[in-house]
Structure formats: C-alpha cells, structure tokens
Motif scaffolding. Sequence first.
Motif, PDB file in Angstrom:
ATOM      1  N   THR A   9      -2.519  31.584  -3.779  1.00 33.96           N
ATOM      2  CA  THR A   9      -2.337  31.839  -2.346  1.00 33.96           C
ATOM      3  C   THR A   9      -2.015  30.550  -1.590  1.00 33.96           C
ATOM      4  O   THR A   9      -1.797  30.582  -0.383  1.00 33.96           O
ATOM      5  CB  THR A   9      -3.615  32.448  -1.729  1.00 33.96           C
ATOM      6  N   PHE A  11      -0.117  26.619  -0.863  1.00 38.88           N
ATOM      7  CA  PHE A  11       1.204  26.120  -0.474  1.00 38.88           C
ATOM      8  C   PHE A  11       2.165  26.092  -1.682  1.00 38.88           C
ATOM      9  O   PHE A  11       3.310  26.571  -1.598  1.00 38.88           O
ATOM     10  CB  PHE A  11       0.969  24.729   0.128  1.00 38.88           C
ATOM     11  N   VAL A  12       1.721  25.582  -2.793  1.00 40.06           N
ATOM     12  CA  VAL A  12       2.556  25.536  -3.997  1.00 40.06           C
ATOM     13  C   VAL A  12       2.511  26.885  -4.715  1.00 40.06           C
ATOM     14  O   VAL A  12       3.542  27.421  -5.135  1.00 40.06           O
ATOM     15  CB  VAL A  12       2.075  24.410  -4.950  1.00 40.06           C
ATOM     16  N   SER A  31      -8.300  34.636  -6.801  1.00 38.53           N
ATOM     17  CA  SER A  31      -8.576  34.166  -5.446  1.00 38.53           C
ATOM     18  C   SER A  31     -10.041  34.397  -5.107  1.00 38.53           C
ATOM     19  O   SER A  31     -10.670  35.328  -5.629  1.00 38.53           O
ATOM     20  CB  SER A  31      -7.694  34.934  -4.450  1.00 38.53           C
ATOM     21  N   ARG A  32     -10.551  33.551  -4.204  1.00 38.17           N
ATOM     22  CA  ARG A  32     -11.907  33.789  -3.708  1.00 38.17           C
ATOM     23  C   ARG A  32     -11.935  35.023  -2.838  1.00 38.17           C
ATOM     24  O   ARG A  32     -12.983  35.614  -2.631  1.00 38.17           O
ATOM     25  CB  ARG A  32     -12.394  32.569  -2.905  1.00 38.17           C
ATOM     26  N   LEU A  68      -3.824  26.018 -10.289  1.00 42.15           N
ATOM     27  CA  LEU A  68      -3.495  25.180  -9.125  1.00 42.15           C
ATOM     28  C   LEU A  68      -4.620  25.124  -8.096  1.00 42.15           C
ATOM     29  O   LEU A  68      -4.481  24.440  -7.080  1.00 42.15           O
ATOM     30  CB  LEU A  68      -2.237  25.728  -8.419  1.00 42.15           C
ATOM     31  N   ARG A  90     -12.015  22.247  -8.658  1.00 40.72           N
ATOM     32  CA  ARG A  90     -10.978  21.853  -9.628  1.00 40.72           C
ATOM     33  C   ARG A  90     -11.563  21.773 -11.037  1.00 40.72           C
ATOM     34  O   ARG A  90     -11.251  22.607 -11.897  1.00 40.72           O
ATOM     35  CB  ARG A  90     -10.374  20.496  -9.234  1.00 40.72           C
TER      36      ARG A  90
END
Length: 315
Positions: A9, A11-12, A31-32, A68, A90
């Motif tokens: 979700t 930017f990249v 996704s969270r 990512l 991360r």
Amino acid sequence: MHVFLTGGTGFVGRALAQRLRRDGHSVAVWSRSPSSVAGVLGPEIEATGGGDDALRAAVARADAVVNLAGANLFEGRWTVQRKRDLVESRVGLTRRLVHAMAAVERQPAALVSASAVGYYGDRGAEVLDEESPPGGDFLAGLCRDWEDAALRAGDLGVRVATFRIGIVLDPEGGALAKMLPIFRAGLGGRLGGGRQWMSWIHRRDLVELLATAVADDRFRGPFNAVAPAPVTNRELTAALARAVGRAAPFAVPAGALRLGLGEAAGALLASQRVVPGRLCGLEWPFAFPRLDGALAAVLSGERRPATDLRFGRRR
Ligand SMILES: NC(=O)c1ccc[n+]([C@@H]2O[C@H](COP(=O)([O-])OP(=O)(O)OC[C@H]3O[C@@H](n4cnc5c(N)ncnc54)[C@H](OP(=O)(O)O)[C@@H]3O)[C@@H](O)[C@H]2O)c1
C-alpha cells in the motif's frame, strides 16, 4: 505467477502491485489494515494480514515474495520506542516472513527484499558500491540486520535479492512530494552545507528492477538500487529549482535540522555517494540515468492521473 507483497500500500509498493498485475501476475498484499487495500489498489489485488498463521498461509501460496514494508523514517522523532518500531516493522517482519517460509511445504522461488543506501552510513565523497563495508550508525545497523534477516531465506533454497534503495523520485510520494511545494513557493534551499552526496532513483526504474528481480535468476544478493549519477545536495537543490523555475536561495542549517528532527536529521545530512555497480555489470538499462531527465519526467508526470502508472518509452 502469484506474488505476495508486503508494503504494497506504500509509495513504491502501490506502483509495483499495479505493474505486477499488468504483467499478468496475481498479487496478494500484506497490510496492517487489509480492509483498506482495495480502496488503495483496486479490487483485483488480494488483501491479507493478521498473525503468523495468516502469514504462513499467504507465503504457502506464493511463487515469489516482495518485502517492502517499513515504518516511515520521518514520522516523529527517533525515541527509543520509535526506533523499536522502525526495526520491528522491517527486521521483525522479515524474520517472521522467513520463519513462515521455513514452515510451509513449498517455499517461494524468490524473496526480493528492500534495504536502503543508509546501509553505508555517512561516507563523505567515497564512491560506494556493493563491495563497500556498511556504516556504523543506527540506520546502517538497521539495514544490515534487515538484509541479514532476508538472506536467511537462502538457507531454505530461496533465491534472495536485496535492494539498497536510494531516494525514490516521483511526485506521488516520498521526498519529492514534500519538497516540490516548498520549491514551487520559492522557499527551497540546501540542507546543511549541501555537500553531502545523495543517491536517488526514479520510481519507474525501481519498479522495473523489482518486477524483473521477481523472476530473473541474475538477481541474487545485494544490489544498489540507485541511478548511476548521484549528486550532492547542493546539485539536487539547484536541479529542482531549475525544474520548477524558481530560485532556491535558502539553506537549512544542520543545527536547525537536528533541533527539529533530532537524530533523524542524520538521514538527511549523511553523505552517500552510491553507484549501482552490480546493475552496471548487468548493463541495466536505466530509463532515467540522470537527475535532470528524471525531474523533467517527474514534473510532466504530475499531470497524469494517479492510477495511470503505465511506463512510457525508455528515454
Ligand atoms: N521511498 C524512498 O525514498 C525509500 C528509500 C530507501 C528505502 N526505502 C524503503 O523501501 C520500502 C518501501 O518504501 P515506500 O516509500 O514505499 O514506503 P511507505 O510508502 O512508507 O510504505 C511502506 C509500507 O509499510 C507498511 N508500514 C508502515 N508502517 C508500518 C509499521 N509500523 N509496521 C509494519 N508495516 C508498516 C505500510 O503498509 P500498511 O499500512 O498497509 O501496513 C506502508 O504502506 C520501505 O521499507 C523503505 O524503508 C524507501
């Protein structure tokens, strides 16, 4: 191919998810808040999230994983808790991913995982390729641990490629979304002395790289994901000012940055003259090898609707 994507979700990730779909892959995004994924990416992208059972189920179906996810470096000061979040989002998630890979019957063929040029620390004018040793500051340690966590998937027979990403340029997000309004208002300026080197990549080049690495066996181990022509902050400031047709007469003193941002200011003031040694070895065809061309594309691209991420002809 079925690709499982964390940080999809972002930017990249948004641009990569759309690109993978256009290439005919099916994509599931971790996704969270899975319920928000359709709103961001459209209904063709599957959404998933939750605990380790859900992660294992998602990994079990994947032919490749792209990783990512990561908490934003510049949202708030780096308190002990914030640093923990930066690491956990991360390194922690990457470790969980690799544990999930170890637990499933059929491992994905590839893990493509993000890292950052912060790996190298603050290195003045030294030219840094993938052979250069890591730095010693907080971000360097974070990147090293992030890569190490991803590389553990290699023990399971998974091909692992990590990308030390430079400043990603596109008006839809990242550094430029913050800088452009300031420069347009004629309030742009260099950061600190402006002599620090900044390594950058156009988002289209990064997406092309990541999408290729998913299925291309040449991508194994660490790669610097930067354009071949890094610039100093002074040069970046001048190029951006030229591109928007305004002067950029100001300078934000390093002390003021440190006062405002605390330790996070180090990420803006650190000098990283990073070159894409391994990509050059592959004769990788950058669409945007030079900053002026990248900024021209960025500014002309602003008029496109946000969902139209089709690649133009290489220039
Ligand atoms: N953009 C750059 O210039 C740049 C440069 C170097 C490296 N990178 C690295 O490349 C990756 C992608 O960059 P990006 O700019 O696309 O990042 P981004 O827009 O900030 O998105 C990253 C994604 O990570 C997830 N995330 C955010 N906070 C999280 C948390 N606390 N715990 C778990 N997940 C969290 C979010 O997904 P959900 O909200 O859906 O969970 C978010 O969409 C990041 O890891 C970044 O560090 C980026």
